[in-house]
Design a protein around this motif. Structure first.
Motif, mmCIF file in Angstrom:
data_model
loop_
_atom_site.group_PDB
_atom_site.id
_atom_site.type_symbol
_atom_site.label_atom_id
_atom_site.label_comp_id
_atom_site.label_asym_id
_atom_site.label_seq_id
_atom_site.Cartn_x
_atom_site.Cartn_y
_atom_site.Cartn_z
ATOM 1 N N GLU A 23 -3.884 38.786 10.271
ATOM 2 C CA GLU A 23 -3.960 38.122 8.968
ATOM 3 C C GLU A 23 -2.538 37.433 8.638
ATOM 4 O OE1 GLU A 23 -6.458 36.813 7.595
ATOM 5 O OE2 GLU A 23 -8.255 38.186 7.968
ATOM 6 N N THR A 29 -2.910 33.716 8.239
ATOM 7 C CA THR A 29 -4.237 33.357 7.399
ATOM 8 C C THR A 29 -4.151 34.043 6.113
ATOM 9 O OG1 THR A 29 -5.406 34.953 8.851
ATOM 10 C CG2 THR A 29 -5.734 32.525 9.253
ATOM 11 N N ALA A 30 -3.219 35.128 5.820
ATOM 12 C CA ALA A 30 -3.214 36.141 4.806
ATOM 13 C C ALA A 30 -3.262 35.259 3.514
ATOM 14 C CB ALA A 30 -2.089 36.999 4.807
ATOM 15 N N GLU A 31 -2.216 34.200 3.539
ATOM 16 C CA GLU A 31 -2.147 33.452 2.424
ATOM 17 C C GLU A 31 -3.536 32.748 1.969
ATOM 18 O OE1 GLU A 31 0.189 29.631 2.774
ATOM 19 O OE2 GLU A 31 1.493 30.247 1.306
ATOM 20 N N PHE A 32 -4.341 32.428 2.720
ATOM 21 C CA PHE A 32 -5.888 32.114 2.392
ATOM 22 C C PHE A 32 -6.662 33.339 1.977
ATOM 23 C CE2 PHE A 32 -10.201 31.935 3.627
ATOM 24 C CZ PHE A 32 -10.654 30.670 3.002
ATOM 25 N N LEU A 33 -6.761 34.315 2.757
ATOM 26 C CA LEU A 33 -7.618 35.488 2.475
ATOM 27 C C LEU A 33 -7.081 36.353 1.260
ATOM 28 C CD1 LEU A 33 -10.090 36.988 3.087
ATOM 29 C CD2 LEU A 33 -8.691 38.486 4.599
ATOM 30 N N TYR A 34 -5.802 36.444 0.952
ATOM 31 C CA TYR A 34 -5.478 37.126 -0.197
ATOM 32 C C TYR A 34 -5.013 36.446 -1.504
ATOM 33 C CZ TYR A 34 -4.432 40.217 3.810
ATOM 34 O OH TYR A 34 -4.269 40.987 4.953
ATOM 35 N N THR A 35 -5.640 35.218 -1.321
ATOM 36 C CA THR A 35 -5.656 34.414 -2.745
ATOM 37 C C THR A 35 -7.011 34.168 -3.161
ATOM 38 O OG1 THR A 35 -5.223 32.230 -1.441
ATOM 39 C CG2 THR A 35 -3.321 33.490 -2.434
ATOM 40 N N ARG A 36 -8.105 34.826 -2.535
ATOM 41 C CA ARG A 36 -9.403 34.655 -2.951
ATOM 42 C C ARG A 36 -9.326 35.748 -3.831
ATOM 43 N NH1 ARG A 36 -9.908 30.076 -1.099
ATOM 44 N NH2 ARG A 36 -7.774 30.229 -0.941
ATOM 45 N N PRO A 37 -10.401 35.794 -4.589
ATOM 46 C CA PRO A 37 -10.587 36.676 -5.825
ATOM 47 C C PRO A 37 -11.251 38.091 -5.407
ATOM 48 C CG PRO A 37 -12.568 35.227 -5.804
ATOM 49 C CD PRO A 37 -11.613 34.846 -4.947
ATOM 50 N N VAL A 38 -10.331 38.628 -4.455
ATOM 51 C CA VAL A 38 -10.765 40.136 -3.952
ATOM 52 C C VAL A 38 -9.428 40.831 -3.853
ATOM 53 C CG1 VAL A 38 -11.465 41.066 -1.921
ATOM 54 C CG2 VAL A 38 -12.208 38.837 -2.533
ATOM 55 N N SER A 39 -9.643 42.006 -4.313
ATOM 56 C CA SER A 39 -8.439 42.914 -4.650
ATOM 57 C C SER A 39 -7.878 43.341 -3.225
ATOM 58 C CB SER A 39 -8.764 43.938 -5.393
ATOM 59 O OG SER A 39 -9.733 44.862 -4.925
ATOM 60 N N ARG A 40 -6.702 43.565 -2.895
ATOM 61 C CA ARG A 40 -6.294 44.114 -1.945
ATOM 62 C C ARG A 40 -6.995 45.374 -1.366
ATOM 63 N NH1 ARG A 40 -0.606 43.044 -0.843
ATOM 64 N NH2 ARG A 40 -0.288 40.872 -1.235
ATOM 65 N N ILE A 80 3.362 39.679 0.934
ATOM 66 C CA ILE A 80 2.975 38.908 2.246
ATOM 67 C C ILE A 80 4.233 37.817 2.416
ATOM 68 C CG2 ILE A 80 1.252 37.485 3.126
ATOM 69 C CD1 ILE A 80 0.363 40.502 2.589
ATOM 70 N N LEU A 139 0.572 37.359 -3.805
ATOM 71 C CA LEU A 139 1.025 37.775 -2.396
ATOM 72 C C LEU A 139 2.243 38.431 -2.315
ATOM 73 C CD1 LEU A 139 0.091 34.099 -1.095
ATOM 74 C CD2 LEU A 139 -1.066 36.380 -0.288
ATOM 75 N N ASP A 175 -7.216 40.104 -8.812
ATOM 76 C CA ASP A 175 -8.521 39.636 -7.982
ATOM 77 C C ASP A 175 -9.141 38.988 -8.981
ATOM 78 O OD1 ASP A 175 -8.184 42.414 -9.303
ATOM 79 O OD2 ASP A 175 -10.387 42.736 -8.083
ATOM 80 N N ARG A 234 -8.041 35.313 -10.059
ATOM 81 C CA ARG A 234 -8.023 34.594 -8.997
ATOM 82 C C ARG A 234 -9.029 33.512 -8.792
ATOM 83 N NH1 ARG A 234 -4.657 38.278 -6.231
ATOM 84 N NH2 ARG A 234 -6.209 39.062 -5.150
#
Lengths: 446, 304
Positions: free
Chosen positions: A104, A109-120, A444, B55, B75, B78
């Motif tokens: 990622e 693509t991390a920039e896409f996935l990790y800005t979704r409303p999903v915690s790390r 990231i 990020l 999270d 966002r």
């Protein structure tokens, strides 16, 4: 756990999973087909003295050979596994683990996935679940392929079942000391003995046996007679003695030789009685009875599965005894071995995942992870080879997870060692927890 | 409009790599406004945005989104944010529609009508494979994925680069609609004309520090005017002469028939001076943001 991320990641690795699994399982299956050829007439067993040589032993164990029972189906399986398949499976798992999170970032693509409303943490758990799923699926398919291959080899193999005289003695001894177990397993007791010993019972005709062919005897009547004798030999004998005329006419035995007939019957009866006693007192006879295929005895104990573990337990045989009977194998042992493979893959995957989070972005995680796998593999091989000369060297091998499931596992009884399981699980859990911790606070950089 | 700021950073500081980073960045974006965030490449725009989005993790300082601590509840928060990144990297194996679908599912949205609507408006083909997309088309994907969950806050990191003028204007149109529906827009750019066109307030960042935050009008009106003057034939002035006579004139350039430059100060003083000059023509106008911007960058002494 986020199912969307999980299924996306599953899909991303699915093709690679199929290819690797097909390769690893294929190599296992076709490799096992070589067993009958390689071990024709117990060839590998005859090599036994060669393994007494320390250097030879070291070399072979470096490749993961199961020295203690190389000739057996199980031993062959263990050896064959260690050389190719476990290494290949580890490589597959490392590629999955190395790409899981690092890809990622590498492909940005991390920039896409990790800005979704999903915690790390959720990302980490969902992705680790993919690793766990593939490790489990691979181990499971590998296990099933192993069973299929073993069954196939067992059925198709023309190689005679080979039990060395020494092991035959071990088996006879076990039967002798636990004869009641045998009789129980075969559903035998004094009353039903006749069923089994039909041939002995019919032997009352011994004096006339050679003449049976000349006798103009109705085959149906003959088999009826034998069946009657088989059902209850004692009553049969007394019936004959009580009413010899009927039977004499049946066998066209001349009336004037009645005494001779009765004599014969009495002799047969004595022989039968002594044989019956013998049978229950000297299991060698029973063993002789099954001499052509000892697995007949052992299989008897576990009709539902091909495992002989029950027989081994009941007869107090050494834990790895079936591995001396070359075509036999144990589902339990396969299960244990595959559990170790599962644990090895899990800990390798976890370690590589941890490493992928430590390596700086842009570096090849994949190359480094393969490096780690090979490093561990050869540490194990070298320490195994050297341990033949000096057992202490083996301890160095414990750096490598490969050693945790290595030859020590197969000796002496293919048992499950809890401290090894704990070592695997501990490593995996620690790596995963540490990875999650690092990942949750990771910058990231893109 | 006077409620809590939608986006707020407090002394946000983050350093990484070789002296790259931001230092004590304070921003406050109110609900419903289009806020411009300008600075040259490498000034720290993306670093700020990435820290806001979680990020990157700040060395010190805090981020509040919708009044809540974004570092702790990022999270959840966002879910209300749409983000258009400056670099566009998506899963190459997917088709455009699949990627947007993936994003919608991650936002927990079952309705795909927004995807269809925005794609149609931006002329985006949902059946193309992402790896075949041009930069402009990737940008469209980025815009649609930022809008499909109807976010309350749009964070746009140089959103229009690569878009052709027609698509740019459609994009501006969409932004204004979103604003009308109550959305807040945080808009980073290094092309100032679009910031000038859209934004009501602007923050300027340079070398990791905010050097100015002000309303767009204030920024334009208060500080600089651009003038152009045409001399009659036969007359000529030197730069020194002009600068001596009218203090406040900056960056003057003189040509054969005229001069142009920037002026800071009371406009009436400038006009008073021009009125005594033998001029054929004089034009006085608002300078572009570029010039204000350049001015800030060139005038180092004025920053401290």
């Amino acid at each position: 756990m986020n199912l969307t991320i999980y299924s996306m990641e599953m899909r991303r690795n699915f093709r690679s999973f199929l290819i690797w699994t097909a390769s690893v399982c294929g190599i296992l299956f076709f490799g096992m087909l070589f067993y009958p050829v390689i071990n024709a007439d117990g060839l590998l067993v005859q090599l036994d003295p060669l393994f007494e040589n320390t250097m030879m032993k070291g070399l072979l164990s470096a490749f993961g050979a199961d020295i203690s029972s190389l000739g057996s189906l199980t031993g062959f399986y263990v050896t064959y596994n260690s050389i190719y398949n476990v290494l290949l499976a580890c490589i597959f798992v490392s590629t999955v683990a190395a790409n899981l999170l690092a890809k990622e970032e590498a492909e940005k693509t991390a920039e896409f996935l990790y800005t979704r409303p999903v915690s790390r943490r959720t990302v980490f758990i969902s992705k680790s679940a993919v690793l766990l799923t593939y490790v489990t699926a691979l181990s499971l398919l590998y296990f099933l392929t192993g069973i299929m291959a073993m069954e196939f080899v067992k059925k198709e193999s023309t190689t005679a079942l080979f039990v060395s005289p020494r092991n035959k003695a071990v088996l006879a001894d076990a039967i002798k000391t636990h004869s009641e177990v045998i009789y129980e397993a075969f559903d035998l007791d004094d009353e039903s003995f006749g069923k089994l010993a039909l041939s002995y019972a019919a032997g009352m005709l011994a004096g006339n046996r050679e003449k049976v062919d000349e006798m103009d005897l109705d085959p149906a009547a003959m088999s009826g007679l034998l069946e009657e004798a088989g059902k209850d030999p004692d009553r049969f004998f007394s019936a004959v003695l009580d009413n010899p005329d009927l039977y004499m006419s049946l066998f066209s035995f001349p009336q004037e030789r009645k005494e001779e007939f009765l004599d014969n019957v009495r002799k047969e009866m004595e022989e039968y009685k002594s044989m019956k006693e013998d049978f229950f007192q000297s299991p060698e006879l029973l063993l002789l009875f099954f001499d052509t295929d000892p697995s007949l005895i052992l299989d008897r104990f576990s009709e539902s599965e091909s495992s002989m573990d029950k027989a081994i337990e009941l007869l107090d045989l050494p834990g790895d005894f079936y591995s001396k009977i070359y075509k036999a194998y144990s589902v339990r042992v396969l299960l244990i071995l595959n559990l170790y493979i599962f644990l090895l893959l899990l800990s390798m995957g976890s370690l590589v995942l941890l490493m992928s989070l430590l390596v700086k972005r842009g570096r090849s995680v994949l190359g480094a992870s393969l490096g780690i796998v090979f490093f561990f593999y050869f540490i194990n091989s070298l320490s195994s080879a050297a341990s033949a000369l000096s057992p202490a060297v083996k301890l160095i091998g414990f750096v490598s997870p490969f050693t945790w499931m290595d030859s020590g596992f197969s000796a002496p009884s293919y048992g499950l060692r809890w401290w090894r399981v704990a070592l695997f699980l501990g490593t995996s859990v620690l790596s995963l927890l540490l990875s999650c911790r690092i990942f949750r606070k990771k910058d990231i950089l893109i | 409009m006077d409620s809590l700021p939608v986006l707020e950073t407090e002394n946000l500081t983050k350093f990484y790599g070789k002296a790259r980073g931001i230092s004590e960045v304070n921003l406050s974006v109110s609900k419903g406004e289009i806020f411009g965030f300008i600075g040259p490449n490498g000034a720290g725009k993306s670093t700020t945005i990435r820290t806001v989005l979680g990020l990157l993790f700040p060395d010190s300082g805090g981020v509040r989104l919708f009044g809540e601590n974004a570092l702790a509840r990022g999270d959840k928060l966002r879910r209300r944010i749409g983000f258009v990144p400056s670099e566009l990297n998506y899963y190459d194996g997917l088709k455009t529609g699949q990627l947007l679908d993936y994003s919608a599912r991650l936002f927990g949205i079952g309705d795909r009508s927004a995807i269809r609507e925005y794609s149609a408006r931006l002329d985006l083909d949902l059946n193309r494979s992402i790896k075949d997309l041009s930069l402009g088309n990737r940008k469209k994907v980025a815009i649609v994925q930022a809008l499909l969950h109807h976010p309350e806050l749009l964070i746009l990191d140089e959103p229009t680069s690569g878009l052709d003028p027609l698509m740019q204007s459609r994009f501006y149109e969409i932004l204004r609609e979103e604003q009308e529906h109550g959305a807040t827009v945080f808009f980073s750019s290094h092309t100032l004309s679009e910031v000038e066109r859209l934004c009501s307030r602007v923050a300027i960042i340079k070398e990791g520090r905010i050097i100015k935050t002000s309303g767009m009008d204030e920024l334009k009106q208060l500080y600089l005017k651009r003038f152009r003057i045409i001399f009659p034939r036969g007359t000529a002035f030197t730069v020194e002469e002009l600068e001596r006579k009218a203090p406040g004139i900056l960056q003057i350039s003189v040509s054969k028939r005229g001069a142009e430059g920037l002026y800071r100060g009371d406009v009436r003083d400038l006009m008073k001076y021009f009125s005594v000059l033998p001029l054929e023509d004089a034009v006085l106008e608002d300078p572009g943001l570029e010039e204000i911007f350049m001015h800030y960058y060139n005038g180092k002494e004025e920053i401290s």
